[in-house]
Design a protein around this motif. Structure first.
Motif, PDB file in Angstrom:
ATOM      1  N   GLY A  50      -8.845  12.051   6.626  1.00 35.25           N
ATOM      2  CA  GLY A  50      -8.315  11.030   7.512  1.00 35.25           C
ATOM      3  C   GLY A  50      -9.342   9.950   7.823  1.00 35.25           C
ATOM      4  N   GLN A  51     -10.568  10.351   8.082  1.00 32.31           N
ATOM      5  CA  GLN A  51     -11.635   9.384   8.355  1.00 32.31           C
ATOM      6  C   GLN A  51     -11.847   8.451   7.168  1.00 32.31           C
ATOM      7  N   ALA A  52     -11.801   9.013   5.957  1.00 38.58           N
ATOM      8  CA  ALA A  52     -11.998   8.190   4.760  1.00 38.58           C
ATOM      9  C   ALA A  52     -10.865   7.194   4.581  1.00 38.58           C
ATOM     10  N   LEU A  53      -9.627   7.626   4.845  1.00 46.05           N
ATOM     11  CA  LEU A  53      -8.489   6.711   4.727  1.00 46.05           C
ATOM     12  C   LEU A  53      -8.544   5.607   5.777  1.00 46.05           C
ATOM     13  N   LEU A  54      -8.915   5.959   6.988  1.00 46.83           N
ATOM     14  CA  LEU A  54      -8.997   4.968   8.050  1.00 46.83           C
ATOM     15  C   LEU A  54     -10.128   3.978   7.796  1.00 46.83           C
ATOM     16  N   ALA A  55     -11.178   4.434   7.114  1.00 47.31           N
ATOM     17  CA  ALA A  55     -12.281   3.542   6.770  1.00 47.31           C
ATOM     18  C   ALA A  55     -11.870   2.541   5.699  1.00 47.31           C
ATOM     19  N   ALA A  58      -9.666   9.887  18.861  1.00 49.24           N
ATOM     20  CA  ALA A  58     -11.124   9.799  18.782  1.00 49.24           C
ATOM     21  C   ALA A  58     -11.570   8.951  17.595  1.00 49.24           C
ATOM     22  N   MET A  59     -10.715   8.880  16.551  1.00 46.76           N
ATOM     23  CA  MET A  59     -11.014   8.047  15.384  1.00 46.76           C
ATOM     24  C   MET A  59     -10.547   6.606  15.573  1.00 46.76           C
ATOM     25  N   GLY A  60      -9.936   6.343  16.728  1.00 49.58           N
ATOM     26  CA  GLY A  60      -9.447   4.999  16.996  1.00 49.58           C
ATOM     27  C   GLY A  60      -8.121   4.690  16.351  1.00 49.58           C
ATOM     28  N   ALA A  61      -7.325   5.718  16.055  1.00 47.60           N
ATOM     29  CA  ALA A  61      -6.046   5.517  15.365  1.00 47.60           C
ATOM     30  C   ALA A  61      -4.890   6.012  16.227  1.00 47.60           C
ATOM     31  N   SER A  62      -3.758   5.330  16.114  1.00 47.85           N
ATOM     32  CA  SER A  62      -2.537   5.749  16.779  1.00 47.85           C
ATOM     33  C   SER A  62      -1.449   5.859  15.722  1.00 47.85           C
ATOM     34  N   LEU A  63      -1.159   7.092  15.312  1.00 46.42           N
ATOM     35  CA  LEU A  63      -0.220   7.343  14.222  1.00 46.42           C
ATOM     36  C   LEU A  63       0.740   8.452  14.618  1.00 46.42           C
ATOM     37  N   PRO A  64       1.915   8.525  13.989  1.00 44.42           N
ATOM     38  CA  PRO A  64       2.847   9.611  14.290  1.00 44.42           C
ATOM     39  C   PRO A  64       2.273  10.978  13.920  1.00 44.42           C
ATOM     40  N   VAL A  65       2.452  11.939  14.806  1.00 49.05           N
ATOM     41  CA  VAL A  65       2.143  13.340  14.511  1.00 49.05           C
ATOM     42  C   VAL A  65       3.476  14.062  14.487  1.00 49.05           C
ATOM     43  N   VAL A  66       3.896  14.526  13.306  1.00 48.37           N
ATOM     44  CA  VAL A  66       5.265  14.989  13.098  1.00 48.37           C
ATOM     45  C   VAL A  66       5.284  16.392  12.494  1.00 48.37           C
ATOM     46  N   ASP A  67       6.469  16.975  12.394  1.00 37.78           N
ATOM     47  CA  ASP A  67       6.627  18.241  11.674  1.00 37.78           C
ATOM     48  C   ASP A  67       6.418  18.008  10.184  1.00 37.78           C
ATOM     49  N   ALA A  68       6.019  19.053   9.469  1.00 38.33           N
ATOM     50  CA  ALA A  68       5.766  18.936   8.032  1.00 38.33           C
ATOM     51  C   ALA A  68       6.992  18.415   7.287  1.00 38.33           C
ATOM     52  N   PRO A  93      -8.588   1.309  -1.284  1.00 33.26           N
ATOM     53  CA  PRO A  93      -7.724   0.316  -1.931  1.00 33.26           C
ATOM     54  C   PRO A  93      -6.349   0.884  -2.277  1.00 33.26           C
ATOM     55  N   GLY A  94      -5.301   0.199  -1.835  1.00 30.18           N
ATOM     56  CA  GLY A  94      -3.945   0.572  -2.186  1.00 30.18           C
ATOM     57  C   GLY A  94      -3.353   1.706  -1.386  1.00 30.18           C
ATOM     58  N   LEU A  95      -4.106   2.238  -0.402  1.00 27.05           N
ATOM     59  CA  LEU A  95      -3.634   3.385   0.364  1.00 27.05           C
ATOM     60  C   LEU A  95      -3.785   3.136   1.862  1.00 27.05           C
ATOM     61  N   SER A  96      -2.869   3.706   2.638  1.00 30.52           N
ATOM     62  CA  SER A  96      -2.995   3.636   4.096  1.00 30.52           C
ATOM     63  C   SER A  96      -2.528   4.958   4.694  1.00 30.52           C
ATOM     64  N   LEU A  97      -3.201   5.399   5.734  1.00 31.63           N
ATOM     65  CA  LEU A  97      -2.808   6.620   6.430  1.00 31.63           C
ATOM     66  C   LEU A  97      -1.606   6.305   7.315  1.00 31.63           C
ATOM     67  N   ALA A  98      -0.515   7.066   7.120  1.00 29.87           N
ATOM     68  CA  ALA A  98       0.740   6.742   7.803  1.00 29.87           C
ATOM     69  C   ALA A  98       1.159   7.780   8.835  1.00 29.87           C
ATOM     70  N   LYS A 127       0.834  -1.194   0.000  1.00 30.03           N
ATOM     71  CA  LYS A 127       0.000   0.000   0.000  1.00 30.03           C
ATOM     72  C   LYS A 127       0.875   1.252   0.000  1.00 30.03           C
ATOM     73  N   ARG A 128       0.430   2.274  -0.721  1.00 30.46           N
ATOM     74  CA  ARG A 128       1.132   3.550  -0.711  1.00 30.46           C
ATOM     75  C   ARG A 128       0.747   4.303   0.558  1.00 30.46           C
ATOM     76  N   ARG A 129       1.755   4.892   1.180  1.00 32.48           N
ATOM     77  CA  ARG A 129       1.560   5.552   2.474  1.00 32.48           C
ATOM     78  C   ARG A 129       1.150   7.008   2.266  1.00 32.48           C
ATOM     79  N   VAL A 130       0.109   7.425   2.973  1.00 35.01           N
ATOM     80  CA  VAL A 130      -0.441   8.772   2.829  1.00 35.01           C
ATOM     81  C   VAL A 130      -0.238   9.548   4.124  1.00 35.01           C
ATOM     82  N   GLY A 131       0.217  10.781   3.988  1.00 32.38           N
ATOM     83  CA  GLY A 131       0.300  11.691   5.122  1.00 32.38           C
ATOM     84  C   GLY A 131      -0.633  12.867   4.909  1.00 32.38           C
ATOM     85  N   ILE A 132      -1.100  13.439   5.977  1.00 34.79           N
ATOM     86  CA  ILE A 132      -1.993  14.601   5.893  1.00 34.79           C
ATOM     87  C   ILE A 132      -1.334  15.762   6.628  1.00 34.79           C
ATOM     88  N   ALA A 133      -1.130  16.860   5.934  1.00 34.48           N
ATOM     89  CA  ALA A 133      -0.563  18.070   6.532  1.00 34.48           C
ATOM     90  C   ALA A 133      -1.699  19.048   6.796  1.00 34.48           C
TER      91      ALA A 133
END
Length: 273
Positions: A23-28, A52-62, A31-36, A7-13
């Motif tokens: 983010g909610q759509a990616l966590l739901a 609150a979305m039930g996810a534990s992911l890195p929160v990093v600098d841009a 195909p082929g994508l995952s929120l990283a 899967k290709r890794r997706v980040g949200i800035a």
């Protein structure tokens, strides 16, 4: 047995009105994508929203997102655009954004993407008919005009309105607050005219795209009237976008257009150019 495709890794800035919806759509599941990973000006708030979305992911600098991601969705405040886009493109990432105004203000990022084999995808955002405008631009476009009318609450915090001391509270009739080119509009209203910027980039250029912005107390939706006169077609488009409750200046369809752009990356059938 063949291995499952990676899967290709997706980040949200930016994890505000648009970012959380994406983010909610990616966590739901896409195909082929995952929120990283996530980048946010307020890390604690972003981490709480993820939890609150039930996810534990890195929160990093841009600047750290490219080390976690292949695709970066840019939906940060306008003044943070370069801090997100430059390191992502230098790392050869794909950047999906609705910030057409920021691209006009920082055109060097297109060459940056080309040099490092990155890609910038300007999502449709609130603009109906972008495919048709791009197609018309393959021929000759004679003129492009756009009239944007928004409820006063959608414009009252705009930088130009505040700097010029234009009072929109309590107006009883439509008030024109700007007339000029889409490029000028992008400079004066960087967070409010991404539709006009995208129209300029898709058609005859921001300098030749004429724009008017009105504060209209009779409206409850952000409304755009677009006329394109070309040798191949005449387009007349009217768009009425339902504002989000969190940010009246952002239409609900904006986040949905980013989600659609993400889905298109790995779709077996892609509808539209």
């Amino acid at each position: 047995m063949p291995e499952a495709p990676t899967k290709r890794r997706v980040g949200i800035a930016g994890f505000g009105t648009i970012g959380r919806k994406v983010g909610q759509a990616l966590l739901a599941g896409m195909p082929g994508l995952s929120l990283a990973a996530i980048s946010s000006g307020n890390r604690d708030r972003a981490a709480a929203a993820l939890q609150a979305m039930g996810a534990s992911l890195p929160v990093v600098d841009a600047a750290e997102l490219p080390s976690h991601c292949d695709i970066i969705v840019e939906c940060a405040p306008t003044d943070a655009f370069l801090a997100v886009a430059e390191p992502a493109l230098q790392a050869g990432c794909t950047v999906i954004t609705v910030s057409g105004a920021a691209i006009l203000q920082h055109p060097h990022i297109v060459e940056l993407a080309r040099e490092h084999r990155g890609q910038i995808i300007l999502a449709t955002g609130a603009l109906l008919g972008l495919d048709a405008v791009r197609a018309a631009a393959e021929g000759e476009i004679h003129s492009v005009t756009m009239v944007t009318r928004k409820p006063p609450k959608s414009l009252k915090k705009a930088r130009y309105i505040v700097e010029q001391g234009i009072e929109l509270e309590g107006i009883s009739a439509p008030l024109r607050v700007f007339a000029g080119s889409a490029r000028e509009g992008a400079e004066k209203f960087p967070a409010n005219v991404n539709v006009a910027a995208a129209l300029g980039l898709a058609g005859v250029g921001a300098e030749r795209t004429q724009l008017e912005i009105w504060a209209d107390p009779g409206l409850s939706r952000n409304t755009h009237f677009i006329t394109v006169d070309a040798d191949s077609a005449r387009l007349e488009l009217k768009i009425e976008n339902v504002p989000t409750e969190e940010n009246p200046g952002t239409g609900r369809i904006t986040a949905l257009s980013v989600i659609t752009a993400l889905r298109s990356l790995g779709a077996a059938l892609r509808v539209g150019s």
